[in-house]
Design an enzyme around this catalytic site. Sequence first.
Site, PDB file in Angstrom:
ATOM      1  N   GLY A 164      52.479  44.084  35.960  1.00 43.03           N
ATOM      2  CA  GLY A 164      52.846  42.910  36.748  1.00 43.03           C
ATOM      3  C   GLY A 164      53.269  41.716  35.913  1.00 43.03           C
ATOM      4  O   GLY A 164      53.225  40.592  36.381  1.00 43.03           O
ATOM      5  N   GLU A 200      59.255  48.441  24.013  1.00 43.39           N
ATOM      6  CA  GLU A 200      60.458  48.935  24.687  1.00 43.39           C
ATOM      7  C   GLU A 200      61.650  48.077  24.307  1.00 43.39           C
ATOM      8  O   GLU A 200      61.496  46.890  23.992  1.00 43.39           O
ATOM      9  CB  GLU A 200      60.322  48.805  26.223  1.00 43.39           C
ATOM     10  CG  GLU A 200      59.300  49.654  26.845  1.00 43.39           C
ATOM     11  CD  GLU A 200      59.236  49.505  28.359  1.00 43.39           C
ATOM     12  OE1 GLU A 200      59.616  48.441  28.894  1.00 43.39           O
ATOM     13  OE2 GLU A 200      58.798  50.469  28.995  1.00 43.39           O
ATOM     14  N   GLU A 288      56.747  50.629  36.311  1.00 47.44           N
ATOM     15  CA  GLU A 288      55.354  50.987  36.543  1.00 47.44           C
ATOM     16  C   GLU A 288      55.180  51.482  37.974  1.00 47.44           C
ATOM     17  O   GLU A 288      56.086  51.369  38.786  1.00 47.44           O
ATOM     18  CB  GLU A 288      54.394  49.829  36.239  1.00 47.44           C
ATOM     19  CG  GLU A 288      54.794  48.482  36.764  1.00 47.44           C
ATOM     20  CD  GLU A 288      53.960  47.341  36.126  1.00 47.44           C
ATOM     21  OE1 GLU A 288      53.082  46.852  36.830  1.00 47.44           O
ATOM     22  OE2 GLU A 288      54.200  46.957  34.967  1.00 47.44           O
ATOM     23  N   ARG A 292      48.887  51.254  45.502  1.00 41.56           N
ATOM     24  CA  ARG A 292      48.288  50.551  46.644  1.00 41.56           C
ATOM     25  C   ARG A 292      49.376  50.268  47.679  1.00 41.56           C
ATOM     26  O   ARG A 292      50.553  50.485  47.398  1.00 41.56           O
ATOM     27  CB  ARG A 292      47.732  49.210  46.174  1.00 41.56           C
ATOM     28  CG  ARG A 292      48.841  48.340  45.595  1.00 41.56           C
ATOM     29  CD  ARG A 292      48.447  46.906  45.312  1.00 41.56           C
ATOM     30  NE  ARG A 292      49.606  46.092  45.007  1.00 41.56           N
ATOM     31  CZ  ARG A 292      50.175  45.987  43.821  1.00 41.56           C
ATOM     32  NH1 ARG A 292      49.700  46.660  42.799  1.00 41.56           N
ATOM     33  NH2 ARG A 292      51.242  45.225  43.647  1.00 41.56           N
ATOM     34  N   ARG A 338      57.626  35.001  51.579  1.00 44.79           N
ATOM     35  CA  ARG A 338      56.196  34.739  51.428  1.00 44.79           C
ATOM     36  C   ARG A 338      55.971  33.241  51.566  1.00 44.79           C
ATOM     37  O   ARG A 338      56.489  32.451  50.761  1.00 44.79           O
ATOM     38  CB  ARG A 338      55.705  35.192  50.048  1.00 44.79           C
ATOM     39  CG  ARG A 338      55.850  36.683  49.813  1.00 44.79           C
ATOM     40  CD  ARG A 338      55.201  37.047  48.502  1.00 44.79           C
ATOM     41  NE  ARG A 338      55.410  38.455  48.198  1.00 44.79           N
ATOM     42  CZ  ARG A 338      54.708  39.133  47.300  1.00 44.79           C
ATOM     43  NH1 ARG A 338      53.756  38.522  46.623  1.00 44.79           N
ATOM     44  NH2 ARG A 338      54.957  40.404  47.072  1.00 44.79           N
TER      45      ARG A 338
HETATM   46  C1  MV4 Z   1      60.850  44.429  31.254  1.00 46.73           C
HETATM   47  C2  MV4 Z   1      61.956  43.565  31.300  1.00 46.73           C
HETATM   48  C3  MV4 Z   1      63.035  43.844  30.482  1.00 46.73           C
HETATM   49  N1  MV4 Z   1      62.986  44.902  29.652  1.00 46.73           N
HETATM   50  N2  MV4 Z   1      60.866  45.483  30.420  1.00 46.73           N
HETATM   51  C4  MV4 Z   1      58.121  42.025  34.362  1.00 46.73           C
HETATM   52  C5  MV4 Z   1      57.030  42.552  35.192  1.00 46.73           C
HETATM   53  C6  MV4 Z   1      56.534  43.771  34.521  1.00 46.73           C
HETATM   54  N3  MV4 Z   1      56.222  44.778  35.471  1.00 46.73           N
HETATM   55  C7  MV4 Z   1      57.647  44.181  33.617  1.00 46.73           C
HETATM   56  N4  MV4 Z   1      58.602  43.101  33.605  1.00 46.73           N
HETATM   57  C8  MV4 Z   1      59.728  43.192  32.863  1.00 46.73           C
HETATM   58  N5  MV4 Z   1      59.783  44.257  32.035  1.00 46.73           N
HETATM   59  C9  MV4 Z   1      61.920  45.692  29.635  1.00 46.73           C
HETATM   60  N6  MV4 Z   1      61.913  46.740  28.789  1.00 46.73           N
HETATM   61  C10 MV4 Z   1      61.916  42.486  32.164  1.00 46.73           C
HETATM   62  C11 MV4 Z   1      60.798  42.270  32.937  1.00 46.73           C
HETATM   63  C12 MV4 Z   1      60.845  41.098  33.765  1.00 46.73           C
HETATM   64  C13 MV4 Z   1      60.931  41.155  35.149  1.00 46.73           C
HETATM   65  C14 MV4 Z   1      60.904  42.365  35.833  1.00 46.73           C
HETATM   66  C15 MV4 Z   1      60.979  42.402  37.191  1.00 46.73           C
HETATM   67  C16 MV4 Z   1      61.083  41.226  37.915  1.00 46.73           C
HETATM   68  C17 MV4 Z   1      61.087  40.020  37.277  1.00 46.73           C
HETATM   69  C18 MV4 Z   1      61.009  39.967  35.889  1.00 46.73           C
HETATM   70  C19 MV4 Z   1      61.013  38.732  35.250  1.00 46.73           C
HETATM   71  C20 MV4 Z   1      60.944  38.689  33.902  1.00 46.73           C
HETATM   72  C21 MV4 Z   1      60.851  39.857  33.148  1.00 46.73           C
END
Ligand code: MV4
Length: 459
Positions: A164, A200, A288, A292, A338
Amino acid sequence: MFKKILIANRGEIALRIIRACRELGIPTVAVYSQADADSLHVRFADEAVCIGPARSAESYLDPKRIIAAAEITGAEAIHPGYGYLAENADFAEICGSCGLVFIGPPPEAIRAMGDKVHAKQTMQVAGVPVIPGSEGSVADASVAKKIVDEIGYPVIMKAAAGGGGRGMRIARNQAELESGFKTAQLEAAAAFNNPEIYIEKYLENPRHIEIQILADQYGNVIHLGERDCTVQRRHQKLLEESPSPVVSEELRKRMGASAVKGAKSAGYQNAGTVEFLLNTDGNYYFMEMNTRVQVEHPVTEEVTDIDIIAEMLHIAAGDKLKLTQDDVKISGYAIECRINAENPDANFAPSPGLITSFHVPGGHGVRVDTHVYAKYVVPQYYDSMIAKLIVHHKNRADGIQKMLRALDEFVVEGIYTTIDFHKKILADPVFQSGIFDTGFVEDYFRRTKGPAINADKVV
Ligand code: MV4
């Protein structure tokens, strides 16, 4: 079906579960903290048990008190909702050893998906696209450096026990990698009691697309299409839509098939969500899995006409899925805003207190999921969401107009809310174009000279 269900939650989701139970003729038990004595979930459940003081650790988060409440009321099953104990594998296990059905996946599946490294490996083995990076966790910055030699900068360091968006760090060069790695490890150890970090390739400006799945106890798994949760602020979703304005029928089929394959390979059961990042080049990658029911499940319910909570109860009771993938039809468009008790002009500071007047919108295609009413006091102890406003219409353009109309009808007085903020986002031409990414909210503030957002390395 169960003869009695206990709901281990509060707020709108507790009410949502009580409603599903009533429609299925299942008596319900609410649990509540001393701060929630006047809550609607207490009023609408058949029975209610006070389980402790306001502090969550001494009420909604305490397995002993929840199990005791189930035992004294003779409940057969526990629905955890979202948050609190919903993704606590130990709690799911304790339910089992106490002869109670946990309405959710088996403890092993919660545990496997809770370890983000393990989850990613499971998905990769199942043939689901994953983001290039370390295989498993990374011991130190020098090992991290070797991985960067292969995949190049920028990279993102994530906590194996995180999720998250908590405990993440971006590095765009070696200096940031070395300092970031140590900090990330220390933060992960402090926050999650587990210092494990994985690495990553950092994808710039992706979209957040998630697939809802349902899995019964007999290996049948279906997906209910996607939700687009790209509009977020500091990893808090503000609004969610289905279908996504950028997902074609063909991409939906492929992402859906990936989610189903991943869930099967994880031995998943019950409702779950597989989160993906979608690149501008149209490639998607597993991020991920949420084990739930999610806050935003209603948008999927509206476009599929499937009651996800009722499905969860049937699955947990051992019923076979009646629906096949071919039965799932996406109809029209739904969006959820929301509504939070927060002040957008004060950096979204929580705004608890007395609601002096409350009027909810209505009309065709308008749904309000809320536990709030006039003269209700929003407690300071819990999360700030006071309502979810969901509209369903033929297409995205009409849906946005209906949402704007519904937001106009929504009156909440006495506290600050995010209602007006939602109106501005929905009226924004970039939002209306459907073409944006996870930087949307930050970019919106820049464009409209709103509150600046701290642009440090913590994403
Ligand atoms: C990332 C990413 C870019 N590249 N992973 C944010 C929540 C968490 N579940 C993982 N997230 C991210 N992972 C890689 N390899 C960018 C994000 C991310 C993001 C993802 C979904 C929605 C909003 C976001 C805001 C900032 C960063």
